[in-house]
Design a protein around this motif. Structure first.
Motif, mmCIF file in Angstrom:
data_model
loop_
_atom_site.group_PDB
_atom_site.id
_atom_site.type_symbol
_atom_site.label_atom_id
_atom_site.label_comp_id
_atom_site.label_asym_id
_atom_site.label_seq_id
_atom_site.Cartn_x
_atom_site.Cartn_y
_atom_site.Cartn_z
ATOM 1 N N ARG A 73 -6.016 -15.664 -12.037
ATOM 2 C CA ARG A 73 -5.323 -15.377 -10.780
ATOM 3 C C ARG A 73 -4.315 -14.245 -10.958
ATOM 4 O O ARG A 73 -4.221 -13.332 -10.116
ATOM 5 C CB ARG A 73 -4.643 -16.636 -10.264
ATOM 6 N N ALA A 74 -3.577 -14.281 -12.055
ATOM 7 C CA ALA A 74 -2.563 -13.250 -12.286
ATOM 8 C C ALA A 74 -3.212 -11.873 -12.422
ATOM 9 O O ALA A 74 -2.697 -10.869 -11.894
ATOM 10 C CB ALA A 74 -1.756 -13.591 -13.531
ATOM 11 N N GLU A 77 -4.305 -10.719 -8.973
ATOM 12 C CA GLU A 77 -3.163 -10.330 -8.143
ATOM 13 C C GLU A 77 -2.630 -8.964 -8.561
ATOM 14 O O GLU A 77 -2.211 -8.147 -7.722
ATOM 15 C CB GLU A 77 -2.071 -11.395 -8.235
ATOM 16 N N ARG A 78 -2.662 -8.672 -9.850
ATOM 17 C CA ARG A 78 -2.244 -7.340 -10.321
ATOM 18 C C ARG A 78 -3.210 -6.272 -9.819
ATOM 19 O O ARG A 78 -2.796 -5.184 -9.392
ATOM 20 C CB ARG A 78 -2.177 -7.341 -11.850
ATOM 21 N N ALA A 80 -5.072 -6.484 -7.091
ATOM 22 C CA ALA A 80 -4.874 -6.353 -5.641
ATOM 23 C C ALA A 80 -3.635 -5.499 -5.334
ATOM 24 O O ALA A 80 -3.621 -4.724 -4.367
ATOM 25 C CB ALA A 80 -4.745 -7.729 -4.997
ATOM 26 N N ALA A 81 -2.604 -5.637 -6.155
ATOM 27 C CA ALA A 81 -1.394 -4.832 -5.943
ATOM 28 C C ALA A 81 -1.640 -3.359 -6.242
ATOM 29 O O ALA A 81 -0.972 -2.484 -5.682
ATOM 30 C CB ALA A 81 -0.265 -5.370 -6.823
ATOM 31 N N ARG A 87 -8.201 -7.616 -1.744
ATOM 32 C CA ARG A 87 -7.308 -8.568 -1.091
ATOM 33 C C ARG A 87 -7.671 -9.977 -1.541
ATOM 34 O O ARG A 87 -8.856 -10.333 -1.617
ATOM 35 C CB ARG A 87 -7.426 -8.460 0.427
ATOM 36 N N ILE A 88 -6.687 -10.785 -1.842
ATOM 37 C CA ILE A 88 -6.906 -12.161 -2.302
ATOM 38 C C ILE A 88 -6.499 -13.125 -1.196
ATOM 39 O O ILE A 88 -5.447 -12.969 -0.571
ATOM 40 C CB ILE A 88 -6.098 -12.452 -3.581
ATOM 41 N N THR A 90 -6.725 -17.541 -0.029
ATOM 42 C CA THR A 90 -7.104 -18.908 -0.377
ATOM 43 C C THR A 90 -7.943 -19.459 0.769
ATOM 44 O O THR A 90 -7.683 -19.165 1.931
ATOM 45 C CB THR A 90 -5.879 -19.801 -0.614
ATOM 46 N N LEU A 101 -9.543 -19.651 -4.572
ATOM 47 C CA LEU A 101 -9.344 -18.226 -4.345
ATOM 48 C C LEU A 101 -10.638 -17.526 -3.976
ATOM 49 O O LEU A 101 -11.705 -17.824 -4.530
ATOM 50 C CB LEU A 101 -8.791 -17.560 -5.610
ATOM 51 N N VAL A 103 -11.763 -13.314 -3.351
ATOM 52 C CA VAL A 103 -11.336 -11.928 -3.420
ATOM 53 C C VAL A 103 -12.243 -11.124 -2.501
ATOM 54 O O VAL A 103 -13.469 -11.141 -2.665
ATOM 55 C CB VAL A 103 -11.431 -11.384 -4.855
#
Length: 604
Positions: A73-74, A77-78, A80-81, A87-88, A90, A101, A103
């Motif tokens: 997940r981390a 998320e990195r 996606a940033a 885009r993530i 739930t 999750l 994506v």
């Protein structure tokens, strides 16, 4: 010891690669898996350099391990940033409360078709997760964004998250990596790839809702096979190999377009693909491989019933994890390209299937007596046998020697086909059934006043409760169909077969169907024996019935003559007679769902 030139015998759990992840445990061998087949392919160029800032956790570990949920997940998320393409979201929560999750990789735009890819439905079979992370990275940051020109990608990195987090070296021990793997089932012990029809798990319910929301043009479910050693590394299949699919248009696209296209891409990348060979008998490989229909309990079967082209990827368990992940990447990229090219063709095939209104549905089948085809040069691996002091029988040791042989393909012959009714009628009190119908998107309506109808009523004969499976006690029985006229109360639910999901409704509501609610044990109350009053009341009522009803009297006398055990059992005699009383009703062994037949339709 003798050498046998056949390739597909299952390794037992004892034939594990003990100590893949850590030093061998005392008294156990460091490794007992067969020799690794030499391999190198063009797909190795997909692996990021060790200095790459966007190397995935799996690549960084040299594919020896796979990241846990939090690390996965981390990393996402990195990504996606760093990229507006990623885009993530739930889309549900697991039984233990973890976020599920998805994506979405997209360039934006409205009404773009979606390719849905999921990994880790069996969370020890996790190749798709690490391949998907690599592909997402290359789409977002490494120049492969053209894959999103006409389609969106939605990727579920871990479907069975709770099982994924129960990692152990003892889970899937015959898989050659990663070192520790998740569990096959959820925290509740439910196999999610047996749950699409009955939808007991919260994870399944979330996935079905996502399928309805996205209505993808292609659905890919990533697995790893068991039971074989062979030369093939990446295999895949569809419901019934396409041959036995219930919906033809999407099946024809899969067999005619997907299979050849993906096979070519994998071969060019140095892999050895084939359609997934499912063995008849892993201890007697000469019996051949199986092609058979599939019910909607499976991802592929469910996709068939709802008219969504669905692919099951089954990588070969004994190939190194690195090789399997890279082959999965190649397959997924080829699938995205093809979906973009064929988007209109797939959309038309889906529409054709959903407009079809089958009059019948195959409910039971048996293996065909003779092969329906042959693979003349099946690429196998030889094995030797030895007498195991543990099992006391001959076991296999795969030698690593490549061989080819002629493999029979065993098809299926129909045993029972049901004629679909005009509609099914579900009592309002069957809340569990109505909940599932809503979840699946099957259309129904409630009547607002009593209605008298000629119906087909189904009563079970000789029901047998089966051993527990995936949180249910399945039921097997024979069935008697009787034409009745019945007044249904207001609130009763009518489910018409004339709808896009009519075939799925049939698979759930027809008692003979192998994945029906009945077959999964949804109606245990109907196994409760009918009650009778005190015998001093039942006996004179039964005596009066025998004296006044010649039909009942003849049937009773015939039963006494033909069934000595019944004749000697006073309680059974009274129960049988009491059940024949006028206006007496009992739900014992009575299927609660009625079938509304057209005027000329035969009773199944």
């Amino acid at each position: 010891m003798r050498l046998i030139p056949l390739a597909i015998i299952a390794l037992s759990a004892a034939s594990a690669s003990f100590g893949q992840s850590t030093a061998p445990l005392p008294g156990l061998p460091a490794a007992v898996l067969p020799p690794v087949q030499p391999w190198s392919g063009a797909s190795e160029r997909l692996v990021a350099a060790a200095t790459d800032a966007w190397i995935t956790p799996g690549e960084r570990a040299g594919f020896a391990t796979t990241p846990r949920y939090a690390e996965t997940r981390a990393w996402l998320e990195r990504l996606a940033a760093a990229s507006p393409l990623i885009r993530i979201e739930t889309f549900g929560r697991t039984a233990q409360g973890r976020d599920m999750l998805m994506v979405r990789a997209s360039k934006g735009g409205t009404d773009k078709p979606v390719v849905l890819i999921q990994a880790g439905i069996h969370s020890g079979e996790i190749d798709g997760k690490d391949a998907g992370l690599m592909l997402l990275r290359d789409i977002a940051l490494r120049g492969k964004d053209s894959l999103l020109d006409t389609v969106d990608l939605v990727f579920v990195p871990i479907y069975n998250i709770d099982g994924h987090e129960a990692m152990s070296r003892w889970n899937f021990p015959a898989l050659r990596g990663p070192a520790e793997k998740g569990h096959v089932a959820t925290a509740r012990g439910i196999n999610l790839n047996r749950d699409y029809a009955k939808a007991d798990a919260p994870e399944t319910r979330a996935m079905i809702a996502l399928l309805r929301r996205l209505d993808p043009i292609l659905y890919v479910d990533c697995h790893v096979s068991d039971g074989f050693d062979m030369q093939y590394d990446i295999t895949f299949t569809y419901a019934g190999w396409g041959r036995y699919a219930y919906h033809r248009a999407t099946a024809d696209w899969l067999t005619g377009r997907f299979g050849p296209t993906v096979t070519t891409a994998l071969e060019r990348a140095g892999h050895i693909p084939t359609l997934y060979p499912s063995p008849i008998d892993t201890r007697e490989p000469a019996k051949g491989i199986r092609q058979a229909p599939e019910g909607p309990r499976y991802s592929t079967g469910y996709g068939d019933f709802i008219g969504v082209p669905t692919v099951l990827v089954e990588n070969h368990m004994l190939k190194p994890y690195r090789q399997r992940v890279l082959g999965t990447y190649v397959l997924l990229e080829a699938a995205l390209k093809l979906a973009a090219t064929d988007r209109d063709r797939i959309t038309a095939a889906k529409a054709t299937d959903r407009a079809s209104r089958p009059a019948t549905m195959l409910a039971r089948w048996k293996p065909a007596a003779t092969p329906i085809g042959w693979i003349d040069d099946f690429k196998g691996i030889a094995f030797a046998t030895y007498r195991s002091p543990a099992s006391g029988r001959l076991e296999q040791r795969w030698t690593g020697k490549p061989i080819t042989f002629r493999m029979p393909i065993i098809g299926q012959d129909p045993v029972e086909t049901v004629t679909l009714p005009t509609a099914w009628w579900v009592p309002a009190e069957q809340a569990e059934v109505l909940d599932r119908l809503r979840l699946h998107g099957i259309r129904f309506e409630a009547i607002d006043a009593p209605r008298s109808l000629a119906l087909d009523q189904v009563r079970l004969r000789a029901p047998v409760v089966q051993p527990a499976q995936d949180g249910r006690f399945p039921l097997k029985a024979s069935f008697d169909h009787v034409a009745v006229t019945e007044t249904l109360p207001a609130g009763t639910i009518r489910v018409p077969s004339d709808q896009p999901l009519g075939l799925l409704a049939a698979a759930l509501l027809e008692p003979e169907a192998p994945d029906s609610f009945l077959a999964w044990g949804f109606f245990p109350e109907m196994l409760t024996p009918a009650s009778t009053p005190e015998h001093f009341v039942a006996a004179p009522l039964a005596e009066a019935l025998l004296g006044n009803n010649a039909t009942v009297r003849r049937a009773f006398q015939a039963k006494l003559k033909s069934d000595p055990i019944f004749a000697a059992d006073a309680v059974s005699r009274l129960k049988w007679l009491f059940a024949q009383l006028p206006d007496h009703t009992s739900s014992n062994l009575l299927h609660p769902i009625r079938r509304e037949l057209s005027a000329n339709a035969p009773v199944s």
